[in-house]
Scaffold this motif. Structure first.
Motif, short mmCIF file in Angstrom:
data_model
loop_
_atom_site.label_atom_id
_atom_site.label_comp_id
_atom_site.label_asym_id
_atom_site.label_seq_id
_atom_site.Cartn_x
_atom_site.Cartn_y
_atom_site.Cartn_z
N ALA A 1 0.70 -1.21 -0.02
CA ALA A 1 0.06 -0.01 0.07
C ALA A 1 0.97 1.37 0.06
O ALA A 1 0.30 2.27 -0.65
CB ALA A 1 -0.94 0.08 1.35
N ILE A 2 2.07 1.25 0.71
CA ILE A 2 2.86 2.32 0.77
C ILE A 2 3.75 2.65 -0.41
O ILE A 2 4.53 3.45 -0.42
CB ILE A 2 3.63 2.74 2.17
N GLY A 3 3.82 1.58 -1.13
CA GLY A 3 4.56 1.63 -2.39
C GLY A 3 6.03 0.90 -1.99
O GLY A 3 6.96 1.18 -3.10
N ALA A 4 6.35 0.17 -1.01
CA ALA A 4 7.73 -0.23 -0.72
C ALA A 4 7.85 -1.35 -1.45
O ALA A 4 8.99 -1.49 -1.91
CB ALA A 4 7.89 -0.48 0.77
N ILE A 5 7.02 -2.22 -1.83
CA ILE A 5 6.84 -3.16 -2.73
C ILE A 5 6.29 -2.69 -4.11
O ILE A 5 4.96 -2.50 -3.91
CB ILE A 5 6.09 -4.43 -2.19
N THR A 6 6.87 -2.54 -4.99
CA THR A 6 6.15 -1.96 -6.32
C THR A 6 5.79 -3.12 -7.21
O THR A 6 5.07 -2.88 -8.13
CB THR A 6 7.29 -1.24 -7.00
#
Length: 156
Positions: free
Chosen positions: A49-54
C-alpha cells in the motif's frame, strides 16, 4: 507500527526475504522473523500500500527465451525540452526490447538496457526507436559480453 511510511526492522527483514523469494509464505517468513503469519501478511499488505513493494514478478532468463544478446545504449537527444524527454520516455517504456531506461547526467541523456534475439533484431530496434526519432542526436552501443551480475535486490 505507525500509519506513515516508516519501516521498522521487521518490515526491513520481510522486504529482504521477499526480494530473494517472493513466493515465501507468511508462515515461512513469520518463523524466520518471529512474527505470526497473520502479522506478516498485514505488514506485506501495508508495504504494498505504501509503495515499498512495487511489483512481484518472475525473473526470466533472456537467453532461455531467445533474447540471447544484451546491449547498453547511451542516447543523446537533440533538444531536452520536457515534452521531448517525455516522448522519448514513453517510447522507451513501450518498446519490449528495452528492459531498463534511465534519465542520466553526463554526455548521454538516457541509458537503456536492451535485449535482442540477434544483431538483426537489435538493428530493427535501433531503426524503430532511435533512427526514426528526429530528436535523437546520436547514440552509442556497448554489447554485453557476459552477464556477471544482474539483479533487482535493493539493500534494505
Amino acid at each position: 507500527m505507525s500509519d506513515d511510511t516508516s519501516l521498522d526492522e521487521f518490515d526491513r527483514e520481510i522486504l529482504r526475504r521477499l526480494q530473494v523469494d517472493a513466493r515465501a509464505t507468511g508462515e515461512e517468513i513469520g518463523a524466520a522473523v518471529h512474527l505470526s503469519a497473520a502479522a506478516v501478511q498485514r505488514r506485506i499488505k501495508r508495504l504494498r500500500a505504501i509503495g515499498a513493494i512495487t511489483a512481484e514478478v518472475a525473473i526470466v532468463d533472456p537467453a532461455l527465451v531467445g533474447q540471447a544478446m544484451s546491449f547498453i545504449v547511451g542516447v543523446e537527444l537533440e533538444r531536452e525540452r520536457a515534452d521531448m524527454l517525455d516522448a522519448f520516455r514513453r517510447a522507451a517504456r513501450a518498446d519490449p526490447n528495452v528492459q531498463q531506461c534511465y534519465y542520466v547526467t553526463g554526455v548521454a541523456d538516457f541509458i537503456l538496457i536492451v535485449v535482442a534475439r540477434d544483431m538483426a533484431d537489435f538493428e530493427a530496434f535501433t531503426r524503430r526507436l532511435l533512427f526514426d526519432n528526429s530528436n535523437i542526436r546520436r547514440f552509442t552501443t556497448s554489447v554485453v559480453m557476459s552477464r556477471d551480475k544482474v539483479g533487482n535486490v535493493v539493500p534494505v
